[in-house]
Design an enzyme around this catalytic site. Structure first.
Site, PDB file in Angstrom:
ATOM      1  N   GLY A   1       0.799  -1.229   0.000  1.00 31.98           N
ATOM      2  CA  GLY A   1       0.000   0.000   0.000  1.00 31.98           C
ATOM      3  C   GLY A   1       0.825   1.270   0.000  1.00 31.98           C
ATOM      4  O   GLY A   1       0.303   2.347   0.294  1.00 31.98           O
TER       5      GLY A   1
ATOM      6  N   ASP B   1       7.555   8.473  -6.174  1.00 31.80           N
ATOM      7  CA  ASP B   1       7.239   7.050  -6.006  1.00 31.80           C
ATOM      8  C   ASP B   1       8.459   6.219  -6.413  1.00 31.80           C
ATOM      9  O   ASP B   1       9.295   6.690  -7.193  1.00 31.80           O
ATOM     10  CB  ASP B   1       6.024   6.684  -6.888  1.00 31.80           C
ATOM     11  CG  ASP B   1       5.412   5.342  -6.497  1.00 31.80           C
ATOM     12  OD1 ASP B   1       5.538   4.943  -5.318  1.00 31.80           O
ATOM     13  OD2 ASP B   1       4.808   4.688  -7.364  1.00 31.80           O
ATOM     14  N   GLU B   2       8.558   5.001  -5.885  1.00 35.08           N
ATOM     15  CA  GLU B   2       9.645   4.069  -6.241  1.00 35.08           C
ATOM     16  C   GLU B   2      11.019   4.722  -6.110  1.00 35.08           C
ATOM     17  O   GLU B   2      11.866   4.610  -7.002  1.00 35.08           O
ATOM     18  CB  GLU B   2       9.476   3.573  -7.696  1.00 35.08           C
ATOM     19  CG  GLU B   2       8.134   2.957  -8.007  1.00 35.08           C
ATOM     20  CD  GLU B   2       8.029   1.501  -7.598  1.00 35.08           C
ATOM     21  OE1 GLU B   2       8.818   1.042  -6.739  1.00 35.08           O
ATOM     22  OE2 GLU B   2       7.126   0.827  -8.116  1.00 35.08           O
ATOM     23  N   ILE B   3      11.237   5.393  -4.991  1.00 39.80           N
ATOM     24  CA  ILE B   3      12.485   6.160  -4.835  1.00 39.80           C
ATOM     25  C   ILE B   3      13.729   5.275  -4.936  1.00 39.80           C
ATOM     26  O   ILE B   3      14.808   5.741  -5.312  1.00 39.80           O
ATOM     27  CB  ILE B   3      12.488   6.982  -3.521  1.00 39.80           C
ATOM     28  CG1 ILE B   3      13.659   7.960  -3.524  1.00 39.80           C
ATOM     29  CG2 ILE B   3      12.523   6.082  -2.279  1.00 39.80           C
ATOM     30  CD1 ILE B   3      13.442   9.246  -2.851  1.00 39.80           C
ATOM     31  N   GLN B   4      13.568   3.971  -4.663  1.00 44.66           N
ATOM     32  CA  GLN B   4      14.737   3.077  -4.740  1.00 44.66           C
ATOM     33  C   GLN B   4      15.313   2.992  -6.155  1.00 44.66           C
ATOM     34  O   GLN B   4      16.428   2.528  -6.348  1.00 44.66           O
ATOM     35  CB  GLN B   4      14.391   1.670  -4.214  1.00 44.66           C
ATOM     36  CG  GLN B   4      13.553   0.779  -5.109  1.00 44.66           C
ATOM     37  CD  GLN B   4      12.050   1.019  -4.993  1.00 44.66           C
ATOM     38  OE1 GLN B   4      11.618   1.862  -4.224  1.00 44.66           O
ATOM     39  NE2 GLN B   4      11.250   0.281  -5.748  1.00 44.66           N
TER      40      GLN B   4
ATOM     41  N   CYS C   1       5.545 -13.479   4.776  1.00 42.89           N
ATOM     42  CA  CYS C   1       6.047 -13.185   6.118  1.00 42.89           C
ATOM     43  C   CYS C   1       7.407 -13.870   6.263  1.00 42.89           C
ATOM     44  O   CYS C   1       7.786 -14.700   5.429  1.00 42.89           O
ATOM     45  CB  CYS C   1       5.064 -13.670   7.188  1.00 42.89           C
ATOM     46  SG  CYS C   1       4.991 -15.449   7.327  1.00 42.89           S
TER      47      CYS C   1
HETATM   48  N1  LIG Z   1      -1.069  -9.929  -0.743  1.00 45.23           N
HETATM   49  C1  LIG Z   1      -1.592  -8.710  -0.776  1.00 45.23           C
HETATM   50  N2  LIG Z   1      -1.687  -7.983   0.360  1.00 45.23           N
HETATM   51  C2  LIG Z   1      -2.231  -6.749   0.343  1.00 45.23           C
HETATM   52  N3  LIG Z   1      -2.688  -6.131  -0.782  1.00 45.23           N
HETATM   53  C3  LIG Z   1      -2.593  -6.796  -1.938  1.00 45.23           C
HETATM   54  C4  LIG Z   1      -2.050  -8.107  -1.995  1.00 45.23           C
HETATM   55  N4  LIG Z   1      -2.105  -8.499  -3.281  1.00 45.23           N
HETATM   56  C5  LIG Z   1      -2.629  -7.490  -4.013  1.00 45.23           C
HETATM   57  N5  LIG Z   1      -2.918  -6.442  -3.204  1.00 45.23           N
HETATM   58  C6  LIG Z   1      -3.474  -5.164  -3.670  1.00 45.23           C
HETATM   59  O1  LIG Z   1      -2.418  -4.229  -3.665  1.00 45.23           O
HETATM   60  C7  LIG Z   1      -2.930  -2.973  -3.230  1.00 45.23           C
HETATM   61  C8  LIG Z   1      -1.791  -2.075  -2.763  1.00 45.23           C
HETATM   62  O2  LIG Z   1      -1.141  -1.634  -3.924  1.00 45.23           O
HETATM   63  P1  LIG Z   1      -0.015  -0.527  -3.907  1.00 45.23           P
HETATM   64  O3  LIG Z   1      -0.491   0.663  -3.146  1.00 45.23           O
HETATM   65  O4  LIG Z   1       0.388  -0.319  -5.337  1.00 45.23           O
HETATM   66  O5  LIG Z   1       1.146  -1.240  -3.086  1.00 45.23           O
HETATM   67  P2  LIG Z   1       2.723  -1.055  -3.169  1.00 45.23           P
HETATM   68  O6  LIG Z   1       3.006   0.295  -3.743  1.00 45.23           O
HETATM   69  O7  LIG Z   1       3.187  -1.174  -1.749  1.00 45.23           O
HETATM   70  O8  LIG Z   1       3.232  -2.171  -4.026  1.00 45.23           O
HETATM   71  C9  LIG Z   1      -3.923  -3.365  -2.150  1.00 45.23           C
HETATM   72  O9  LIG Z   1      -4.857  -2.336  -1.906  1.00 45.23           O
HETATM   73  C10 LIG Z   1      -4.575  -4.594  -2.759  1.00 45.23           C
HETATM   74  O10 LIG Z   1      -5.646  -4.223  -3.607  1.00 45.23           O
HETATM   75  C1  LIG Z   2      11.579  -6.716  -4.307  1.00 45.10           C
HETATM   76  C2  LIG Z   2      12.062  -6.141  -5.582  1.00 45.10           C
HETATM   77  C3  LIG Z   2      11.200  -5.472  -6.443  1.00 45.10           C
HETATM   78  N1  LIG Z   2      11.648  -4.973  -7.601  1.00 45.10           N
HETATM   79  C4  LIG Z   2      10.713  -4.246  -8.488  1.00 45.10           C
HETATM   80  C5  LIG Z   2       9.423  -4.919  -8.785  1.00 45.10           C
HETATM   81  C6  LIG Z   2       8.474  -3.760  -9.004  1.00 45.10           C
HETATM   82  O1  LIG Z   2       8.605  -3.360 -10.370  1.00 45.10           O
HETATM   83  C7  LIG Z   2       9.022  -2.678  -8.093  1.00 45.10           C
HETATM   84  C8  LIG Z   2       8.283  -2.543  -6.790  1.00 45.10           C
HETATM   85  O2  LIG Z   2       6.989  -2.050  -7.025  1.00 45.10           O
HETATM   86  P1  LIG Z   2       5.903  -1.828  -5.852  1.00 45.10           P
HETATM   87  O3  LIG Z   2       5.207  -0.567  -6.254  1.00 45.10           O
HETATM   88  O4  LIG Z   2       6.628  -1.708  -4.543  1.00 45.10           O
HETATM   89  O5  LIG Z   2       4.991  -2.992  -5.890  1.00 45.10           O
HETATM   90  O6  LIG Z   2      10.349  -3.058  -7.802  1.00 45.10           O
HETATM   91  C9  LIG Z   2      12.970  -5.104  -7.958  1.00 45.10           C
HETATM   92  O7  LIG Z   2      13.398  -4.625  -9.024  1.00 45.10           O
HETATM   93  N2  LIG Z   2      13.825  -5.765  -7.139  1.00 45.10           N
HETATM   94  C10 LIG Z   2      13.433  -6.285  -5.953  1.00 45.10           C
HETATM   95  O8  LIG Z   2      14.272  -6.894  -5.234  1.00 45.10           O
HETATM   96 ZN   LIG Z   3       3.340 -16.346   6.023  1.00 41.99          ZN
END
Ligand SMILES: Nc1ncnc2c1ncn2[C@@H]1O[C@H](COP(=O)(O)OP(=O)(O)O)[C@@H](O)[C@H]1O
Ligand SMILES: Cc1cn([C@H]2C[C@H](O)[C@@H](COP(=O)(O)O)O2)c(=O)[nH]c1=O
Ligand SMILES: [Zn+2]
Length: 202
Positions: A18, A87-90, A179
């Site tokens: 999220g 976003d995605e600052i990494q 986890c």
């Molecule tokens: N295993 C999961 N746990 C929580 N949310 C999940 C999962 N799989 C898919 N989602 C979806 O991902 C959304 C969060 O997306 P996002 O904000 O783009 O997360 P992030 O940027 O951390 O990757 C949740 O609201 C849900 O709809």
């Molecule tokens: C763990 C991990 C992720 N990535 C990439 C995969 C996705 O394109 C982004 C993460 O996107 P999100 O918005 O946080 O879902 O990062 C990666 O390149 N290397 C990794 O180890």
């Molecule tokens: Zn687990």
């Protein structure tokens, strides 16, 4: 009139936790409050073939594609925003020090900065920029996805493919939030398969 100034807000955690939707929600709230806001995302994340920031649940906000912090600095010198979201600052290219210095300078000029980024990679190793920004944050939220194996809070984004490079762009086809306990179990099983294959090859 605008009271909220020069704060660093960090959203971190695993994939699907999220981070992006929280950053988007913050940006929408600042827009409603009348702040001049601009959002950026690194060019490396080409998943959605759009410059918009799009969360896994398909919420989106407009953004500007950038390669590095210098691009952000130049853009902001001309447009004078009150709030900057990244976003995605990494994935922002360049020296960590330059990113930290520029963000610190924004804060000292009363610009609020919201960042979202992964805390650890698929092997559990910290993404340096997020690690370094954490102590500077005014507000730091560690978000949790749901572990897809047991329903507990996820700790890591487990990579389901065999790729070993650090950066592999993807979503649920390539990664699953796990986890710690489910991740360690999965690693044990993967290692057992690798060892078995090596014995077969001998
Ligand atoms: N295993 C999961 N746990 C929580 N949310 C999940 C999962 N799989 C898919 N989602 C979806 O991902 C959304 C969060 O997306 P996002 O904000 O783009 O997360 P992030 O940027 O951390 O990757 C949740 O609201 C849900 O709809
Ligand atoms: C763990 C991990 C992720 N990535 C990439 C995969 C996705 O394109 C982004 C993460 O996107 P999100 O918005 O946080 O879902 O990062 C990666 O390149 N290397 C990794 O180890
Ligand atoms: Zn687990």
């Amino acid at each position: 009139m605008h009271q909220y100034k020069g704060k660093l807000i960090i959203h971190t955690g695993s994939m699907f936790s999220g981070k992006t939707s929280s950053l988007e929600k913050d940006v929408k709230r600042f827009n409603i409050a009348g702040y001049k806001t601009v959002a950026f995302k690194p060019t490396v994340d080409t998943r959605f073939k759009s410059s918009d920031i799009i969360s896994h649940d398909e919420m989106s906000i407009e953004a500007i594609l950038v390669e590095n912090i210098e691009n952000i600095k130049i853009y902001c010198e001309n447009s004078n925003p009150e709030v900057i979201a990244i976003d995605e600052i990494q994935f922002l290219e360049g020296e960590i020090k330059d990113i930290i210095d520029t963000i610190t300078e924004f804060l000292s000029r009363d610009i609020t900065v919201i960042v979202a980024g992964l805390d650890v990679d698929f092997e559990g190793k910290p993404f340096e920029i997020v690690k370094e920004l954490m102590p500077i944050a005014d507000y730091l939220t560690k978000h949790h996805a749901v572990c897809v194996k047991c329903g507990s809070d996820a700790w890591i984004s487990h990579r389901k493919t065999k790729d070993k490079e650090r950066v592999v762009i993807g979503a649920s086809r390539e990664y699953e939030p796990l986890c710690r306990s489910c991740y360690l179990k999965e690693k044990k099983e993967e290692d057992a398969i690798i060892n078995k294959n090596q014995v077969t090859l001998l």
